[in-house]
Design an enzyme around this catalytic site. Structure first.
Site, PDB file in Angstrom:
ATOM      1  N   ASN A   8       0.871  -1.170   0.000  1.00  0.00           N
ATOM      2  CA  ASN A   8       0.000   0.000   0.000  1.00  0.00           C
ATOM      3  C   ASN A   8       0.910   1.222   0.000  1.00  0.00           C
ATOM      4  OD1 ASN A   8      -1.765   2.057   0.564  1.00  0.00           O
ATOM      5  ND2 ASN A   8      -2.248   1.371   2.653  1.00  0.00           N
ATOM      6  N   LYS A  10       0.112   4.267  -0.224  1.00  0.00           N
ATOM      7  CA  LYS A  10      -0.495   5.465   0.388  1.00  0.00           C
ATOM      8  C   LYS A  10      -0.245   6.674  -0.516  1.00  0.00           C
ATOM      9  CE  LYS A  10       0.074   3.178   4.766  1.00  0.00           C
ATOM     10  NZ  LYS A  10       0.313   3.229   6.199  1.00  0.00           N
ATOM     11  N   HIS A  98      -9.147   0.937   5.316  1.00  0.00           N
ATOM     12  CA  HIS A  98      -7.832   1.131   5.944  1.00  0.00           C
ATOM     13  C   HIS A  98      -7.982   2.053   7.158  1.00  0.00           C
ATOM     14  CE1 HIS A  98      -3.727   2.451   6.600  1.00  0.00           C
ATOM     15  NE2 HIS A  98      -3.370   1.310   6.009  1.00  0.00           N
ATOM     16  N   GLU A 100      -6.319   4.444   8.168  1.00  0.00           N
ATOM     17  CA  GLU A 100      -6.170   5.885   7.884  1.00  0.00           C
ATOM     18  C   GLU A 100      -7.463   6.456   7.319  1.00  0.00           C
ATOM     19  OE1 GLU A 100      -2.545   5.457   5.652  1.00  0.00           O
ATOM     20  OE2 GLU A 100      -1.543   4.919   7.526  1.00  0.00           O
ATOM     21  N   GLU A 170      -4.637  -5.131  10.824  1.00  0.00           N
ATOM     22  CA  GLU A 170      -3.608  -4.108  11.000  1.00  0.00           C
ATOM     23  C   GLU A 170      -3.857  -3.357  12.307  1.00  0.00           C
ATOM     24  OE1 GLU A 170      -1.839  -2.950   6.972  1.00  0.00           O
ATOM     25  OE2 GLU A 170      -3.646  -1.766   7.191  1.00  0.00           O
ATOM     26  N   GLY A 176       2.980   2.331  10.685  1.00  0.00           N
ATOM     27  CA  GLY A 176       3.873   3.472  10.479  1.00  0.00           C
ATOM     28  C   GLY A 176       4.597   3.913  11.737  1.00  0.00           C
ATOM     29  N   SER A 212       4.093  -2.048  10.186  1.00  0.00           N
ATOM     30  CA  SER A 212       5.562  -2.029  10.321  1.00  0.00           C
ATOM     31  C   SER A 212       6.232  -3.343   9.914  1.00  0.00           C
ATOM     32  CB  SER A 212       5.965  -1.633  11.743  1.00  0.00           C
ATOM     33  OG  SER A 212       5.492  -0.328  12.024  1.00  0.00           O
ATOM     34  N   GLY A 233       3.317  -1.014   4.119  1.00  0.00           N
ATOM     35  CA  GLY A 233       3.312   0.401   3.743  1.00  0.00           C
ATOM     36  C   GLY A 233       4.736   0.874   3.482  1.00  0.00           C
ATOM     37  N   GLY A 234       5.326   1.501   4.490  1.00  0.00           N
ATOM     38  CA  GLY A 234       6.643   2.141   4.364  1.00  0.00           C
ATOM     39  C   GLY A 234       7.710   1.298   3.678  1.00  0.00           C
TER      40      GLY A 234
HETATM   41  P1  PGA Z   1       3.313   0.375   7.499  1.00  0.00           P
HETATM   42  O1  PGA Z   1       1.824   0.504   6.930  1.00  0.00           O
HETATM   43  O2  PGA Z   1       3.900  -0.881   6.909  1.00  0.00           O
HETATM   44  O3  PGA Z   1       4.023   1.611   7.045  1.00  0.00           O
HETATM   45  O4  PGA Z   1       3.193   0.273   8.992  1.00  0.00           O
HETATM   46  C1  PGA Z   1       1.020  -0.630   6.772  1.00  0.00           C
HETATM   47  C2  PGA Z   1      -0.348  -0.227   6.275  1.00  0.00           C
HETATM   48  O5  PGA Z   1      -0.854   0.816   6.689  1.00  0.00           O
HETATM   49  O6  PGA Z   1      -0.952  -0.949   5.454  1.00  0.00           O
END
Ligand code: PGA
Length: 251
Positions: A8, A10, A98, A100, A170, A176, A212, A233-234
């Site tokens: 993802n 983002k 998600h 967010e 999640e 994050g 993470s 994500g990251g």
């Molecule tokens: P992250 O994000 O790996 O940066 O923690 C995961 C996500 O929000 O799907």
């Protein structure tokens, strides 16, 4: 079941970053282990075509999706993308719910339910995200929260449509933040979600873990029995890290 390695992106990565990522992916194609795994990436929606064209040009085995969509097919919803459009551009999947979207954009279970109905009715593979906040975990509410997110999110959705669903667990406190849930915490929750679906819908859905995930912890996480993949994500933004995550079984 194949392991699903989903990214993802983002609101990250410009065209030049897409070029860099996919050029490297192509150059290193022999090093990518595709065996028993599926690779999914959701770039920013306006770059969908740019990304997908390049994936096709290089003949890469990557499914390309979107990070969100609305539930109405069309209308006066400034800035939104309709599920009809998701199907129209042949997106391979969409992410719904998600954290967010839930927390920053105030999407609640009812709104997410409408979106899930819309995408599943259109046979769009849908990654449905659920997860508890830190204070909910600390108050021992994790399982109640997850159960209500699942029940409310999937209200009035016929079982036959649920086979197109992937659930992503999640924990909000792990997204994050660099804080990953422990292998025991992940296993306990994934077993709970698997059991819930088996008991209530008699279906064995893929359950992904997100929060993470990075090259240094992928091996431990993906080896948990009830973890069918990860949502990253990251650590999915740069080819080098994502390559290590895909190749979780290479030293
Ligand atoms: P992250 O994000 O790996 O940066 O923690 C995961 C996500 O929000 O799907």
């Amino acid at each position: 079941m194949n392991k699903i390695i989903a990214a993802n992106w983002k609101m990250n990565n410009l065209k030049r970053d897409i070029d860099d990522f996919l050029d490297k992916f192509n150059k290193n194609r022999e090093s990518i282990n595709y065996k028993n795994r599926e690779i999914l990436i959701a770039p920013v929606s306006i770059y969908f075509d740019y990304f997908k064209n390049k994936v096709e040009k290089y003949k890469l085995n990557i499914q390309v999706g979107l990070q969100n969509c609305h539930y109405e097919d069309k209308g006066a919803f400034t800035g939104e993308i309709s599920p009809l459009m998701v199907a129209d551009i042949n997106a391979d999947f969409v992410i719904i719910g998600h954290s967010e979207r839930r927390n920053l954009f105030k999407e609640d279970d009812e709104f997410i339910n409408k979106k899930l109905i819309a995408t599943l009715q259109k046979n769009i593979k849908t990654i449905f995200c659920i997860g508890e906040k830190l204070e909910q975990r600390e108050n021992n509410e994790t399982f109640d929260i997850l159960k209500s997110q699942i029940e409310n999110g999937l209200k009035n959705i016929p079982n036959a449509l649920i086979s197109n669903l992937i659930v992503a667990y999640e924990p909000v406190w792990a997204i994050g933040t660099g804080k990953t849930a422990t292998v025991n915490q992940i296993e306990e929750v994934h077993d709970f979600i698997k059991d819930f679906f088996k008991k209530n819908i008699a279906i064995n859905l893929p359950i992904l873990y997100g929060g993470s995930v990075k090259p240094s912890n992928i091996k431990d996480i993906i080896n948990v029995n009830s973890v069918d993949g990860v949502l990253v994500g990251g650590a999915s933004l740069k080819f080098e890290d994502f390559q290590k995550i895909i190749n979780f079984d290479k030293e």
